[in-house]
Scaffold this active site. Sequence first.
Site, PDB file in Angstrom:
ATOM      1  N   TYR A   9      -2.788   7.558  -0.664  1.00 26.92           N
ATOM      2  CA  TYR A   9      -3.115   6.274  -0.032  1.00 26.92           C
ATOM      3  C   TYR A   9      -4.258   5.571  -0.788  1.00 26.92           C
ATOM      4  O   TYR A   9      -4.154   4.385  -1.146  1.00 26.92           O
ATOM      5  CB  TYR A   9      -3.493   6.468   1.458  1.00 26.92           C
ATOM      6  CG  TYR A   9      -4.200   5.240   1.957  1.00 26.92           C
ATOM      7  CD1 TYR A   9      -3.469   4.112   2.320  1.00 26.92           C
ATOM      8  CD2 TYR A   9      -5.593   5.156   1.964  1.00 26.92           C
ATOM      9  CE1 TYR A   9      -4.103   2.936   2.691  1.00 26.92           C
ATOM     10  CE2 TYR A   9      -6.241   3.996   2.335  1.00 26.92           C
ATOM     11  CZ  TYR A   9      -5.487   2.888   2.699  1.00 26.92           C
ATOM     12  OH  TYR A   9      -6.122   1.731   3.046  1.00 26.92           O
ATOM     13  N   THR A  49     -12.804   5.638  10.390  1.00 25.18           N
ATOM     14  CA  THR A  49     -13.987   4.927  10.886  1.00 25.18           C
ATOM     15  C   THR A  49     -13.663   3.439  11.082  1.00 25.18           C
ATOM     16  O   THR A  49     -12.958   2.851  10.260  1.00 25.18           O
ATOM     17  CB  THR A  49     -15.158   5.079   9.882  1.00 25.18           C
ATOM     18  OG1 THR A  49     -15.250   6.458   9.500  1.00 25.18           O
ATOM     19  CG2 THR A  49     -16.476   4.657  10.494  1.00 25.18           C
ATOM     20  N   ASP A  96      -1.013   2.578   5.174  1.00 22.58           N
ATOM     21  CA  ASP A  96      -1.922   3.087   6.205  1.00 22.58           C
ATOM     22  C   ASP A  96      -1.326   2.809   7.583  1.00 22.58           C
ATOM     23  O   ASP A  96      -0.181   2.346   7.699  1.00 22.58           O
ATOM     24  CB  ASP A  96      -3.302   2.420   6.064  1.00 22.58           C
ATOM     25  CG  ASP A  96      -3.280   0.957   6.487  1.00 22.58           C
ATOM     26  OD1 ASP A  96      -2.171   0.369   6.553  1.00 22.58           O
ATOM     27  OD2 ASP A  96      -4.346   0.403   6.791  1.00 22.58           O
ATOM     28  N   GLU A 119     -12.807   2.058   0.923  1.00 21.93           N
ATOM     29  CA  GLU A 119     -11.642   2.793   1.431  1.00 21.93           C
ATOM     30  C   GLU A 119     -12.046   4.169   1.967  1.00 21.93           C
ATOM     31  O   GLU A 119     -11.543   4.596   2.999  1.00 21.93           O
ATOM     32  CB  GLU A 119     -10.573   2.942   0.340  1.00 21.93           C
ATOM     33  CG  GLU A 119      -9.837   1.652   0.018  1.00 21.93           C
ATOM     34  CD  GLU A 119      -9.100   1.050   1.218  1.00 21.93           C
ATOM     35  OE1 GLU A 119      -8.703   1.808   2.124  1.00 21.93           O
ATOM     36  OE2 GLU A 119      -8.946  -0.185   1.272  1.00 21.93           O
TER      37      GLU A 119
END
Length: 330
Positions: free
Chosen positions: A112, A35, A130, A29
């Site tokens: 998150y 990325t 997300d 994560e």
Amino acid sequence: MTDWFLDCGRELPWRTDAPRDPYRVLVSELMLQQTQVATVIDYYQRWMVRFPDFATLAAASESDVLHAWQGLGYYSRARNLHAAARVVIDKMGGVFPQEIEQIRSLPGVGPYTAAAIATFAFDQPTPPVDGNIIRVTARLCDYRKPVDTAAGGHDLRSIAQQWQPSLEEGGAGMLNEALMELGALICTPRAPRCSACPVRLFCQVQEPETLPIKRPPPKTVELDEHCGWIVHQGRVLLEQQTGKRWRGMWKLPLLTEPHSGEPLAALRYPFTNHRVNLAVFPATTPLFLAENQQWIPLEQLETIAITAPHRRALNQLIAQQGLTTGSTLD
Ligand code: SF4
């Protein structure tokens, strides 16, 4: 939805164990923040060979950790991962917590990431909201307000929460992974493939590409970064960064006065909402080194953590000047 995920979900290296190990979830994560999946796969696999668990990572030096992260950017993630491993080993007796508030207390773990670990590793009904889940949720419910506001985030989290099975029923982890995968593979930002979507019968949106609605982005600001190229007896002068973002990483030394004229090397790179124009000029050997400056032998450049744009500039300069480093720097 979960049937679709089992049939069509991608085989990714961090999805190979079930139930998923919290260390592997945390590493993947943090790497996946900002990325692309395709970039992370190699880094993740090499990381797991080098630091297979919290204990190995906790015992590693910061320079080893930064070196393994080199090229992924946003190095505070690597430092936080390292610090989190030390907390788990030194303060939690090596046992990763299951309680979401305790997970959130770890360095670098925000709401998150805590929700992702709780749901993927412990099957808790905590949707990790997300970009993919935001998009899928906004489209499924035809949510037509900005999603990147406190109110928008709250609304979408509440909707995603209503879809969660209870802890007793089980299956929240897989449902959340399926929602994220749906956003990555089918309900994509452009050209969503609604005809192949497993939840198209429940979807309320008429024009999916118009959602989610976002506030206008901040303007990009141009910045100049002028650095010096100083090589002496097979060593190059670099300086170690002390600021929050790049702490511990090496860069070419910043020139105190802006330069004009033709630089030896020039490149542009993005940095938050800035576009940085990095230019490297020849500079004279200083009489005294600053505390954070050091002469680094060219053949050792590969072994230290250098920010990606500065490594690209160093590679250009070394090739341009016919210098040898004993190996390639990439
Ligand atoms: S039907 Fe289309 S817009 Fe709706 S969730 Fe599926 S892919 Fe997204």
